[in-house]
Design an enzyme around this catalytic site. Structure first.
Site, PDB file in Angstrom:
ATOM      1  N   ASN A 721      38.518  31.203  27.250  1.00  0.00           N
ATOM      2  CA  ASN A 721      38.266  31.343  25.678  1.00  0.00           C
ATOM      3  C   ASN A 721      39.567  31.178  25.606  1.00  0.00           C
ATOM      4  O   ASN A 721      39.201  30.664  24.196  1.00  0.00           O
ATOM      5  CB  ASN A 721      37.986  33.065  25.180  1.00  0.00           C
ATOM      6  N   TYR A 722      40.659  31.500  25.993  1.00  0.00           N
ATOM      7  CA  TYR A 722      41.680  31.912  25.505  1.00  0.00           C
ATOM      8  C   TYR A 722      43.501  31.004  26.162  1.00  0.00           C
ATOM      9  O   TYR A 722      44.317  30.472  25.292  1.00  0.00           O
ATOM     10  CB  TYR A 722      42.841  32.824  25.351  1.00  0.00           C
ATOM     11  N   LEU A 723      42.669  30.091  27.409  1.00  0.00           N
ATOM     12  CA  LEU A 723      43.752  29.707  28.335  1.00  0.00           C
ATOM     13  C   LEU A 723      43.303  28.347  28.572  1.00  0.00           C
ATOM     14  O   LEU A 723      42.726  28.164  28.603  1.00  0.00           O
ATOM     15  CB  LEU A 723      44.718  30.370  30.113  1.00  0.00           C
TER      16      LEU A 723
END
Length: 764
Positions: A721-723
């Site tokens: 979700n964030y990388l």
């Protein structure tokens, strides 16, 4: 004959345990067939001249020689030499006997007379008298007998152990044979490999490469959408015989509670109170007048039925499991796919959640409340104008049918606990999800070029004369440096007591002028998303520290820290700095840039693949710590680590053995010369075995380190979700690490767009 039997018995035992024999003493060798045996056999052969019966002395001689051979013949060359000596002696004795005896060519064999028997006795006495004194005392005989008994007992025990081991091994082999599939031939393995490659190629050909097409404008997500609607859970089936027969609805709610009896939730006061309150709402008037106290209700019988049902499901036969699997596949094929712009796409959550009791995360005030059954009348359907509208279940109708191509959901409804809107969405590997991810990471990449200006701005705002500007600046500092979530406004008591940056209270922070050798330290302690505790001690700049002191003046512990700020005000300010900028974009940017920086610092190209993967996970771990992605250690953690350590020990032993064998092979080559091709091949094979063992040991040790470091860190959340996946794909290309070592099959499908388009020189 008794002496012969003993000799034979000793010989048999000695032969059975040849490797463990000790060197015999002079006395023992005389009794067990040593030099005395030879003397005795020679004397008996000489005395044989006085009698006509030649067989007895031959028999004695043969038996004693066998016992001698079996007791003292550890190697083949010695045995052959002994046999040669014996043959020569035998021939010499025979020649002497033939020479000394008078020639009696064809006389009939004479019947033995009394005088013959007397002569025999005298011969025996003479032989005993002439022989050297053997250990024939009672004590020695007894000690020999006791030794034999001990030996036989030991042998019996060893035989028993061997039999038990053999039986266990056979049982294990049988179980393994049952569990193991028959070994495939080389042709079958090759055929399966080719089939897999072919299938993969076909999947690649059939894959919709939407990222190569032009994007729709004006917020349009799709132009054609057709599906069957959501799948509803089956209706409740009443239980057989109860002591108190309940109405169908009340019985179903009682079953929900009974199914959770072995869970700690049912021991919590809030859970029990909420459940009982909602259960009574579903009862008839008669049931309410009968059931007034939850403590007096016995759910044991219903729980036992549930446990039996679970056990029966677990113990289903292969055929029953296959039938169930086929039924589920049939449902998935009908409801689990849709047509998006005439391409077949997978739907993520096509099944509507069945009714049950709400659990929530942490100490949620609504835990135990009844999640009601969703009916078609509660559901809004979204599909294309030209497509077929899904048919609702018989006797029902949809709440509404829409044709909104600016949204990505297929169906929606509002659940009754928190009045949250639930959606049926496409799978993670679909075009709509992929486009959303791509767009998210592109916005975060744009922040890279503006972040320095934004940081300069909020640093200036820390000195602003307006209190709301100062509070916004401090909040932005925390969101940027600590990757805190913004935090959403919510009604008091409606949800668990979780907070974000904007909703922090005075009680959540402690200020330290100096702590652990650092100045201006802020200590955070609060529950974040999903009731995960955030605890951190962070040194901050002096201006931030002074402002926090100012914000906390004349406030109670329960008062808001940023009383002049909320998430909507903060996000409105962020969007004015850059279109599409939110607190979450900051979080995504900081996570991705941290991964890229850490990979550059931690990874060495000459390292082996397992070491590179450890470096990757360590970089990912730095991100997970930044984003506070914690987890409780798995229940099976200690056992799985013990199993892994046992594997490491076994692999070390295997490596040690492989090195010894390699050393021996090299020694043989040195002794016999390097011309022997077979020995050279053996050395190469042993070298390969050592290298293979070293690689496997390294892999296991890296795995153990990785598992220990990840005990309380969840790497999956940040990775998915964030990388930005393009960072990982480019790293794989540069470091020559297969992408499937980083992403599993599902994740590779989700990030197919990134895998296809990323070059090795990509920078976030």
């Amino acid at each position: 004959m008794g002496g012969d039997k003993d000799a034979k018995g000793d010989g048999g035992r000695a032969k059975h345990k040849t490797p463990k024999l000790k060197p015999l003493s002079d006395d023992e060798s005389a009794g067990a067939g040593g030099d005395a045996t030879k003397t005795s056999s020679v004397k008996s052969s000489k005395n044989a001249e006085k009698t006509h019966n030649e067989k007895p002395h031959k028999k004695v001689k043969t038996v004693k020689t066998e016992s001698l051979e079996s007791a003292s013949s550890p190697s083949k060359p010695e045995k052959e030499a002994a046999d040669g000596d014996f043959a020569e002696k035998k021939k010499g004795l025979k020649r002497k006997r033939i020479k000394d005896e008078p020639s009696t060519p064809s006389k009939p064999v004479k019947e033995p007379t009394d005088s013959d028997f007397t002569a025999k006795k005298e011969l025996k006495r003479k032989r005993i008298k002439d022989e050297p004194s053997a250990p024939s005392s009672t004590k020695k005989r007894k000690s020999k007998e006791s030794q034999r008994e001990e030996k036989s007992d030991t042998q019996e025990k060893k035989k028993k152990k061997t039999r038990e081991k053999t039986v266990k091994k056979e049982e294990a082999d049988e179980e393994q044979a049952v569990s193991k599939k028959p070994k495939k031939t080389k042709e079958e393995i090759q055929e399966a490999r080719q089939l897999k490659i072919k299938k993969k190629e076909e999947e690649e050909k059939s894959r919709w490469r939407w990222w190569e097409e032009e994007k729709y404008e004006d917020g349009v997500k799709w132009k054609f959408l057709e599906h069957k609607g959501p799948y509803f859970p089956p209706e409740y089936q009443p239980l057989p015989g109860e002591k108190v027969k309940l109405s169908l609805v009340a019985e179903e709610v009682a079953v929900f509670f009974a199914q959770m009896l072995d869970h700690e939730y049912t021991t919590k006061k809030v859970f029990r109170e909420n459940f009982f309150k909602d259960w009574r709402k579903e009862m008839t008037h008669e049931e309410r007048s009968l059931i007034k106290n939850l403590e007096k209700c016995d759910f044991g019988e219903i729980h036992a039925m549930h446990v039996a049902k679970v056990e029966a499901r677990r113990n289903m036969s292969k055929e029953e499991k296959l039938v169930l699997k086929e039924a589920n596949e049939k449902i998935r094929d009908e409801y689990g796919f849709c047509l998006l712009d005439h391409h077949k796409e997978r739907i993520g959550n096509f099944k509507i959640e069945p009714p049950g009791l709400f659990r929530g995360r942490g100490e949620h005030p609504k835990q135990g409340m009844l999640k009601k059954r969703i009916q078609p009348e509660d559901v809004i359907i979204n599909c294309g104008k030209e497509s077929k509208v899904p048919v609702p279940p018989a006797g029902h109708r949809w709440k509404e049918v829409r044709h909104d191509n600016t949204v990505t959901w297929l169906a929606s409804w509002t659940e009754n606990i928190q009045s949250a809107i639930k959606y049926v969405m496409l799978n993670a590997n679909s075009k709509l999800k992929g486009e959303k991810d791509w767009e998210k990471y592109e916005v975060a990449r744009k922040l890279k070029s503006l972040v320095d200006d934004i940081r300069h701005q909020y640093n200036c705002d820390l000195k602003s004369k307006q209190m709301n500007t100062r509070q916004r600046a401090v909040a932005l500092y925390f969101i940027d440096k600590l990757a805190l979530r913004a935090g959403n406004e919510k009604e008091e008591g409606e949800t668990a007591d979780t907070v974000g940056c904007c909703s922090l209270r005075v009680e959540h922070i402690t200020l330290h002028e100096e702590l652990d050798g650092s100045e201006f330290v802020v200590e955070f302690d609060f529950l974040g998303k999903d009731s995960i505790r955030y605890y951190n001690k962070v040194p901050v700049i002096k201006k931030v520290f002074k402002n926090l002191k100012l914000f906390m003046e004349n406030k109670q512990p329960g008062d808001e820290l940023f009383d002049r700020l909320n998430t909507s005000v903060l996000n409105k300010h962020l969007s004015s700095l850059m279109p599409g900028l939110t607190a979450k974009v900051f979080r995504t940017y900081n996570a991705s840039i941290t991964l890229q920086q850490q990979l550059k610092i931690l990874t060495n190209k000459p390292d082996m693949v397992p070491e590179k993967l450890l470096s990757y996970n360590r970089a990912n771990r730095a991100v997970a710590i930044l984003c506070n992605h914690q987890r409780a250690p798995p229940k099976t953690f200690d056992q799985s680590m013990a199993n892994l350590q046992a594997k490491i020990v076994a692999r070390k032993e295997q490596l040690s053995l492989a090195k010894t064998e390699l050393k021996q092979a090299k020694k043989e080559v040195k002794e016999k010369g390097s011309a022997d091709a077979k020995l050279q091949t053996l050395v190469e094979r042993k070298k390969a075995a050592v290298q293979r063992c070293e690689e496997q040991l390294l892999k296991l040790e890296v795995q153990a380190t990785d598992r220990e470091e990840n005990k309380q860190i969840a790497l999956g959340t940040s990775k998915l979700n964030y990388l930005d996946p393009r960072i990982s794909v480019a790293w794989c290309q540069n470091m020559e690490v297969p992408v499937d070592k980083i992403y599993n099959k599902t994740q590779r499908e989700k990030f197919a767009w990134a895998i296809d388009m990323t070059e090795e020189d990509f920078l976030f």
